[in-house]
Design a protein around this motif. Sequence first.
Motif, PDB file in Angstrom:
ATOM      1  N   MET A 105       0.833  -1.204   0.000  1.00  0.00           N
ATOM      2  CA  MET A 105       0.000   0.000   0.000  1.00  0.00           C
ATOM      3  C   MET A 105       0.867   1.253   0.000  1.00  0.00           C
ATOM      4  SD  MET A 105      -3.052  -1.075   2.669  1.00  0.00           S
ATOM      5  CE  MET A 105      -4.040   0.383   2.343  1.00  0.00           C
ATOM      6  N   THR A 106       1.960   1.194   0.737  1.00  0.00           N
ATOM      7  CA  THR A 106       2.853   2.350   0.828  1.00  0.00           C
ATOM      8  C   THR A 106       3.554   2.614  -0.494  1.00  0.00           C
ATOM      9  OG1 THR A 106       3.184   1.991   3.203  1.00  0.00           O
ATOM     10  CG2 THR A 106       4.876   3.262   2.025  1.00  0.00           C
ATOM     11  N   LEU A 107       4.058   1.563  -1.133  1.00  0.00           N
ATOM     12  CA  LEU A 107       4.723   1.769  -2.419  1.00  0.00           C
ATOM     13  C   LEU A 107       3.750   2.322  -3.448  1.00  0.00           C
ATOM     14  CD1 LEU A 107       7.283   1.548  -4.097  1.00  0.00           C
ATOM     15  CD2 LEU A 107       6.588  -0.768  -4.733  1.00  0.00           C
ATOM     16  N   LYS A 108       2.531   1.821  -3.464  1.00  0.00           N
ATOM     17  CA  LYS A 108       1.534   2.344  -4.404  1.00  0.00           C
ATOM     18  C   LYS A 108       1.301   3.829  -4.159  1.00  0.00           C
ATOM     19  CE  LYS A 108      -3.167   1.635  -6.158  1.00  0.00           C
ATOM     20  NZ  LYS A 108      -3.644   3.015  -5.955  1.00  0.00           N
ATOM     21  N   ALA A 109       1.235   4.224  -2.894  1.00  0.00           N
ATOM     22  CA  ALA A 109       1.027   5.646  -2.587  1.00  0.00           C
ATOM     23  C   ALA A 109       2.190   6.490  -3.089  1.00  0.00           C
ATOM     24  CB  ALA A 109       0.846   5.825  -1.081  1.00  0.00           C
ATOM     25  N   VAL A 110       3.417   6.001  -2.936  1.00  0.00           N
ATOM     26  CA  VAL A 110       4.590   6.743  -3.410  1.00  0.00           C
ATOM     27  C   VAL A 110       4.583   6.850  -4.927  1.00  0.00           C
ATOM     28  CG1 VAL A 110       7.111   6.703  -3.584  1.00  0.00           C
ATOM     29  CG2 VAL A 110       6.004   6.179  -1.395  1.00  0.00           C
ATOM     30  N   VAL A 111       4.333   5.723  -5.606  1.00  0.00           N
ATOM     31  CA  VAL A 111       4.312   5.722  -7.070  1.00  0.00           C
ATOM     32  C   VAL A 111       3.234   6.668  -7.596  1.00  0.00           C
ATOM     33  CG1 VAL A 111       3.791   4.311  -9.102  1.00  0.00           C
ATOM     34  CG2 VAL A 111       5.323   3.425  -7.332  1.00  0.00           C
ATOM     35  N   ASP A 112       2.037   6.586  -7.015  1.00  0.00           N
ATOM     36  CA  ASP A 112       0.925   7.396  -7.508  1.00  0.00           C
ATOM     37  C   ASP A 112       1.099   8.882  -7.195  1.00  0.00           C
ATOM     38  OD1 ASP A 112      -0.201   5.043  -8.356  1.00  0.00           O
ATOM     39  OD2 ASP A 112      -1.715   4.930  -6.769  1.00  0.00           O
ATOM     40  N   THR A 113       1.780   9.178  -6.090  1.00  0.00           N
ATOM     41  CA  THR A 113       1.867  10.559  -5.622  1.00  0.00           C
ATOM     42  C   THR A 113       3.101  11.292  -6.131  1.00  0.00           C
ATOM     43  OG1 THR A 113       0.695   9.918  -3.589  1.00  0.00           O
ATOM     44  CG2 THR A 113       1.861  12.025  -3.555  1.00  0.00           C
ATOM     45  N   LEU A 114       4.264  10.625  -6.122  1.00  0.00           N
ATOM     46  CA  LEU A 114       5.512  11.300  -6.452  1.00  0.00           C
ATOM     47  C   LEU A 114       6.217  10.780  -7.697  1.00  0.00           C
ATOM     48  CD1 LEU A 114       7.175  11.826  -2.937  1.00  0.00           C
ATOM     49  CD2 LEU A 114       5.821  13.435  -4.282  1.00  0.00           C
ATOM     50  N   LEU A 115       5.803   9.634  -8.225  1.00  0.00           N
ATOM     51  CA  LEU A 115       6.486   9.070  -9.395  1.00  0.00           C
ATOM     52  C   LEU A 115       5.592   9.041 -10.629  1.00  0.00           C
ATOM     53  CD1 LEU A 115       8.524   6.117  -7.807  1.00  0.00           C
ATOM     54  CD2 LEU A 115       9.157   8.525  -8.087  1.00  0.00           C
ATOM     55  N   ASP A 116       4.591   9.906 -10.651  1.00  0.00           N
ATOM     56  CA  ASP A 116       3.722  10.062 -11.829  1.00  0.00           C
ATOM     57  C   ASP A 116       3.002   8.769 -12.207  1.00  0.00           C
ATOM     58  OD1 ASP A 116       4.687  12.757 -12.142  1.00  0.00           O
ATOM     59  OD2 ASP A 116       6.480  11.946 -13.112  1.00  0.00           O
ATOM     60  N   GLY A 117       2.798   7.891 -11.236  1.00  0.00           N
ATOM     61  CA  GLY A 117       2.102   6.638 -11.517  1.00  0.00           C
ATOM     62  C   GLY A 117       2.905   5.648 -12.330  1.00  0.00           C
ATOM     63  N   ASP A 118       4.202   5.883 -12.481  1.00  0.00           N
ATOM     64  CA  ASP A 118       5.043   5.050 -13.339  1.00  0.00           C
ATOM     65  C   ASP A 118       5.759   3.979 -12.508  1.00  0.00           C
ATOM     66  OD1 ASP A 118       6.756   3.930 -15.178  1.00  0.00           O
ATOM     67  OD2 ASP A 118       7.622   5.821 -15.862  1.00  0.00           O
ATOM     68  N   VAL A 119       5.236   2.761 -12.523  1.00  0.00           N
ATOM     69  CA  VAL A 119       5.810   1.674 -11.722  1.00  0.00           C
ATOM     70  C   VAL A 119       7.204   1.300 -12.192  1.00  0.00           C
ATOM     71  CG1 VAL A 119       3.544   0.728 -11.127  1.00  0.00           C
ATOM     72  CG2 VAL A 119       4.732  -0.113 -13.169  1.00  0.00           C
ATOM     73  N   THR A 120       7.527   1.593 -13.442  1.00  0.00           N
ATOM     74  CA  THR A 120       8.837   1.188 -13.987  1.00  0.00           C
ATOM     75  C   THR A 120       9.978   2.049 -13.443  1.00  0.00           C
ATOM     76  OG1 THR A 120       8.774   2.620 -15.957  1.00  0.00           O
ATOM     77  CG2 THR A 120       7.683   0.472 -16.107  1.00  0.00           C
ATOM     78  N   ARG A 121       9.672   3.129 -12.749  1.00  0.00           N
ATOM     79  CA  ARG A 121      10.719   3.990 -12.205  1.00  0.00           C
ATOM     80  C   ARG A 121      11.306   3.439 -10.903  1.00  0.00           C
ATOM     81  NH1 ARG A 121       8.884  10.082 -11.809  1.00  0.00           N
ATOM     82  NH2 ARG A 121      11.044  10.202 -11.021  1.00  0.00           N
ATOM     83  N   VAL A 122      10.644   2.479 -10.289  1.00  0.00           N
ATOM     84  CA  VAL A 122      11.114   1.952  -9.001  1.00  0.00           C
ATOM     85  C   VAL A 122      12.310   1.036  -9.224  1.00  0.00           C
ATOM     86  CG1 VAL A 122      10.516   0.624  -6.944  1.00  0.00           C
ATOM     87  CG2 VAL A 122       8.790   2.087  -8.040  1.00  0.00           C
ATOM     88  N   ARG A 123      13.411   1.332  -8.533  1.00  0.00           N
ATOM     89  CA  ARG A 123      14.633   0.528  -8.636  1.00  0.00           C
ATOM     90  C   ARG A 123      14.865  -0.328  -7.399  1.00  0.00           C
ATOM     91  NH1 ARG A 123      19.106   4.826 -11.053  1.00  0.00           N
ATOM     92  NH2 ARG A 123      18.371   4.808 -13.225  1.00  0.00           N
ATOM     93  N   GLY A 124      14.395   0.139  -6.262  1.00  0.00           N
ATOM     94  CA  GLY A 124      14.587  -0.591  -5.020  1.00  0.00           C
ATOM     95  C   GLY A 124      13.629  -0.083  -3.966  1.00  0.00           C
ATOM     96  N   TYR A 125      13.385  -0.898  -2.941  1.00  0.00           N
ATOM     97  CA  TYR A 125      12.412  -0.544  -1.918  1.00  0.00           C
ATOM     98  C   TYR A 125      12.774  -1.319  -0.654  1.00  0.00           C
ATOM     99  CZ  TYR A 125       7.679  -0.030   0.158  1.00  0.00           C
ATOM    100  OH  TYR A 125       6.614   0.241   0.973  1.00  0.00           O
TER     101      TYR A 125
END
Length: 301
Positions: free
Chosen positions: A218-238
Amino acid sequence: MPIDAAKALAAEPRIGEISWSHKDVQLYHLGIGAGVPATDPDELRYTLESGLHVLPSFATVAGAGSPGVIGGLSMPGVDVDLAHVLHGGQSLTLYRPLPAECTAASTTSRIAAVHDKGKAAVLVMRTDVADADGPLWTGDAQIYVRGEGGWGGDRGPSLRREAPAGPPDRTVERPIREDQALLYRLSGDRNPLHADPGFAKRAGFERPVLHGLCTYGMTLKAVVDTLLDGDVTRVRGYTTRFAGVVYPGETLRIRMWRGGDSGDGGADGDSDGDGGEVRVAVSTVERGDAPVLADTVVAHS
């Protein structure tokens, strides 16, 4: 001692194979609260099979969550009571975007470290996953076993980081459904702690708790949707440390700070540079901002 550190570390890696379909991805996304509002285009990318985006934290349940925490407890040298086990932390390193469907991916799992924390032991279960095109991800699960420390072993590194400076750049709240744990467990984690009131009380909780990895997703989805323009492919590590429990029906308060750039771009962590990070702290609204996830970092391009 139920944990034989030397035996666990010397054990041969376990080799396996996993697969998943778009239905598994969709179920996972629903399990972490995607799909509200149901007709929102930003939510449909997580729930509709045409053009399905895969949130990288799906890696923690791909192949029904195997091997994960439960797999770590079945490794040689490990014999502990499940009621004494907590998921202490989780990290993921992504090598490329996850496909929505995979017919065969290989898994290589082993105990990478055993740490003596005094009153507890911490096992680090490392899993590398690859498909025909090469590596997909590496996942480390920190398994906290109460009452199994004190043998004089290495304490291991501290996972704690200094708190981010200044007010958060963004704060969002995410409600958790009463049946969230029951839905999430269908993705593979059937630990009764998350569903059986009697088992939860034996483990020291007033009622079943939400899976830590559900909060993680849930937290990663919030970060992607809020600060990464909804782009899941930008995530490199978590990476995160599980600092407290969440009960179904509560509300998550997710605070986010844009971190320093890890490449040549701007210091705000936006997409202008080669990469950056988002620092995150998660708490529960109803219990006075009781911490849930701490030392949490999303590395991104």
